[in-house]
Write an enzyme that holds these catalytic residues in place. Structure first.
Site, PDB file in Angstrom:
ATOM      1  N   LEU A 135       0.864  -1.169   0.000  1.00  0.00           N
ATOM      2  CA  LEU A 135       0.000   0.000   0.000  1.00  0.00           C
ATOM      3  C   LEU A 135       0.908   1.229   0.000  1.00  0.00           C
ATOM      4  O   LEU A 135       1.978   1.209   0.608  1.00  0.00           O
ATOM      5  CB  LEU A 135      -0.899   0.032   1.246  1.00  0.00           C
ATOM      6  CG  LEU A 135      -2.006  -1.023   1.341  1.00  0.00           C
ATOM      7  CD1 LEU A 135      -2.704  -0.918   2.697  1.00  0.00           C
ATOM      8  CD2 LEU A 135      -3.021  -0.863   0.211  1.00  0.00           C
ATOM      9  N   ASP A 136       0.484   2.289  -0.674  1.00  0.00           N
ATOM     10  CA  ASP A 136       1.247   3.526  -0.643  1.00  0.00           C
ATOM     11  C   ASP A 136       1.438   3.979   0.798  1.00  0.00           C
ATOM     12  O   ASP A 136       0.608   3.684   1.668  1.00  0.00           O
ATOM     13  CB  ASP A 136       0.518   4.619  -1.420  1.00  0.00           C
ATOM     14  CG  ASP A 136       0.337   4.267  -2.889  1.00  0.00           C
ATOM     15  OD1 ASP A 136       1.135   3.464  -3.400  1.00  0.00           O
ATOM     16  OD2 ASP A 136      -0.606   4.793  -3.507  1.00  0.00           O
TER      17      ASP A 136
END
Length: 306
Positions: A135-136
């Site tokens: 995930l960012d």
């Protein structure tokens, strides 16, 4: 060192990929390593300009000037699910999924190493122990972690086959037109800014990308939506929302400036995950409550409406 390329890194040039990983080594030196045959892709030599594909096996000798060790750190983990072969954690916004050569502390991997030590898969090297997908930094939510290589391969195949269901919650700017949407726009590396993704025609290297959207709640200046990923390209939701002219709220990379409510970057959460459990084949479904950023923005707009 061996790394298997996932959907987040496909379409990157081989030399750019290694340069992103080893930021303390010059591009020319990395290109020389590749040209000297010290980097193999699927057991074969490639040119520096080779474009990586999902599932490629990249194998190379140590590129660092000195051994880079990732230290365990006693960072609390929000564990949503766990068994003998895997776990699912709720990653907070602001935390990197895994270290880089620049940032080697306070990542999810540092926390995992402290709690699980060597009881993590190592198929993707020391920097990504246990990591199956990412995930960012400023996106929160559910992430699967493999405790061993068998589980890693089993779960990675589901990711590759798109048989895992991933749903996100987001606030997007503006009043979204329509209650449901299917966004089918190919995504690839931005032609001018390689750190970004963009809508890129398939003939120019873009990959099929599909996002399903459902409106949950409307406000004058924003819309609360659920997004289901059919594919899993890098920054897919953020790029698709920007392309629809409804960027994710406070997304400085793909958006249009800060919204009325200040948050730590994009208001985006991976809140639902469904997958097949290793060994038993049981279907696991997980769902978490909206995070702090979502609640902050929702509370503001709901109060203004009352």
């Amino acid at each position: 060192m061996i790394i298997f390329i996932d959907e987040n890194d496909e379409n990157k040039r081989l030399d750019n990929y290694l340069s992103d990983m080893f930021t303390d080594i010059s591009r020319s030196k990395i290109q020389k390593y590749i040209k000297d045959g010290k980097v193999l892709v699927n057991n074969a030599e490639k040119k520096p300009a080779y474009f990586l594909k999902e599932g490629d096996k990249v194998e190379f000798e140590k590129l660092e000037e000195e051994e880079l060790k990732i230290e365990p750190q006693n960072i609390p983990l929000d564990i949503v699910y766990e068994d003998d072969n895997m776990l699912v954690v709720n990653k907070p916004s602001g935390m990197l999924t895994h270290p880089t050569t620049i940032e080697r502390e306070n990542t999810l991997v540092n926390a995992l190493l402290y709690k699980y030590g060597d009881n993590l898969s190592d198929l993707n090297g020391e920097f990504r122990r246990g990591i199956l997908h990412r995930l960012d930094r400023n996106t929160s939510g559910l992430l699967m972690i493999a405790k061993n290589n068998m589980a890693h391969e089993f779960l990675a195949q589901q990711i590759k086959d798109h048989t895992i269901t991933k749903k996100y919650r987001a606030i997007v700017k503006g009043n979204y037109n329509g209650d449901e949407d299917r966004i089918e726009e190919p995504i690839g590396r931005h032609p001018k800014y390689p750190h970004k993704m963009a809508i890129v025609p398939v003939k120019d290297g873009g990959k099929e990308s599909v996002t399903l959207l459902k409106v949950l709640e409307r406000f004058k200046e924003a819309t609360y939506v659920e997004l289901t990923l059919i594919t899993g390209r890098t920054h897919q939701i953020r790029v698709h929302m920007s392309h629809r002219h409804h960027p994710v709220y406070n997304d400085s990379m793909y958006g249009s400036g800060e919204g009325r409510v200040k948050t730590e970057e994009q208001v985006l959460q991976s809140y639902y995950l469904s997958f097949t459990k290793p060994i038993t084949g049981e279907i696991i479904e997980l769902e978490i409550e909206p995070d702090e950023k979502l609640n902050k923005v929702l509370t503001f707009y709901r109060n203004r409406r009352n």
